[in-house]
Design an enzyme around this catalytic site. Sequence first.
Site, PDB file in Angstrom:
ATOM      1  N   ARG A 104       0.804  -1.265   0.072  1.00 32.44           N
ATOM      2  CA  ARG A 104       0.148  -0.145   0.043  1.00 32.44           C
ATOM      3  C   ARG A 104       0.900   1.338  -0.053  1.00 32.44           C
ATOM      4  NH1 ARG A 104      -5.126   1.777   3.630  1.00 32.44           N
ATOM      5  NH2 ARG A 104      -5.322  -0.667   4.067  1.00 32.44           N
ATOM      6  N   THR A 108      -0.833   7.792  -1.238  1.00 30.84           N
ATOM      7  CA  THR A 108      -2.046   7.623  -1.855  1.00 30.84           C
ATOM      8  C   THR A 108      -3.003   6.502  -1.027  1.00 30.84           C
ATOM      9  OG1 THR A 108      -1.386   5.918  -3.217  1.00 30.84           O
ATOM     10  CG2 THR A 108      -0.863   8.089  -4.142  1.00 30.84           C
ATOM     11  N   ASP A 200      -3.197  -9.642  12.514  1.00 29.34           N
ATOM     12  CA  ASP A 200      -2.533  -9.432  11.157  1.00 29.34           C
ATOM     13  C   ASP A 200      -2.257 -10.765  10.697  1.00 29.34           C
ATOM     14  OD1 ASP A 200      -0.440  -7.207   9.493  1.00 29.34           O
ATOM     15  OD2 ASP A 200       0.014  -9.366   9.402  1.00 29.34           O
ATOM     16  N   ASP A 203       1.599 -11.393   9.972  1.00 32.19           N
ATOM     17  CA  ASP A 203       2.350 -11.666  11.431  1.00 32.19           C
ATOM     18  C   ASP A 203       2.322 -12.830  12.137  1.00 32.19           C
ATOM     19  OD1 ASP A 203       3.905  -9.150  10.721  1.00 32.19           O
ATOM     20  OD2 ASP A 203       2.364  -8.146  12.014  1.00 32.19           O
TER      21      ASP A 203
HETATM   22  N1  URA Z   1      -5.115  -7.670   6.952  1.00 29.91           N
HETATM   23  C1  URA Z   1      -4.935  -8.505   8.258  1.00 29.91           C
HETATM   24  O1  URA Z   1      -3.893  -9.232   8.238  1.00 29.91           O
HETATM   25  N2  URA Z   1      -5.679  -8.372   9.192  1.00 29.91           N
HETATM   26  C2  URA Z   1      -6.866  -7.419   9.042  1.00 29.91           C
HETATM   27  O2  URA Z   1      -7.640  -7.367  10.011  1.00 29.91           O
HETATM   28  C3  URA Z   1      -7.051  -6.566   8.078  1.00 29.91           C
HETATM   29  C4  URA Z   1      -6.218  -6.739   6.864  1.00 29.91           C
END
Ligand code: URA
Length: 209
Positions: A104, A108, A200, A203
């Site tokens: 990302r 922007t 995440d 992660d």
């Molecule tokens: N990406 C992720 O890994 N977790 C989320 O909650 C949103 C996007």
Amino acid sequence: MGKLVICDHPLIQHKLTFIRDVRTNTKDFREHVDEVATLMAYEITRDIPLETITVQTPVTETESKVISGRMLGLIPILRAGLGMLEGVLKLLPAAKVGHVGLFRDPDTLQPVEYYIKLPTDVQERELIVIDPMLATGGSAIAAITSLKKRGCTQIKMMNLIAAPEGVAAVQEAHPDVDIYVAALDSHLNEHGYIVPGLGDAGDRLYGTK
Ligand code: URA
């Protein structure tokens, strides 16, 4: 409008609970994601066409069914999509795999493609785009747009968890794409995380936090 399919099989829902649980360690998280991906592969292929062939059993000749139609392609979005890839390949070992990498842009906030490598015959395949989390839909839309630019026409999306915002965005941008999820959650929070979600996904899969 593409359909939204919630894969509500009890085994999927049971394993998803452990995936959500913050106490689940990296190894167990990865294993549960892998197992759910296999189970979701079963659901997402439910409507692939069959043809009838003749087969000789030890007893007699009979008609029986085999998969026909387009060959499959799996497109994990880097990096979290890789966590579901092997699980899907267990059921679809002949599928070819393409990779799409997106980040990302911090200014922007738009997804930027930094890597793409696809099977040479990708446009002849039925594709499954794989990403555990469908949050805003930005990455999914960009990946699907990129595939369509290369001539791909038959695309499905596979996510563990989706936010309603992401589903609506993908359905608006790509109304021909069906979305398969294990759960449709409540909403996105101000940080772009799905609530209740699982945190995440990248992660938690790779222990990077
Ligand atoms: N990406 C992720 O890994 N977790 C989320 O909650 C949103 C996007």
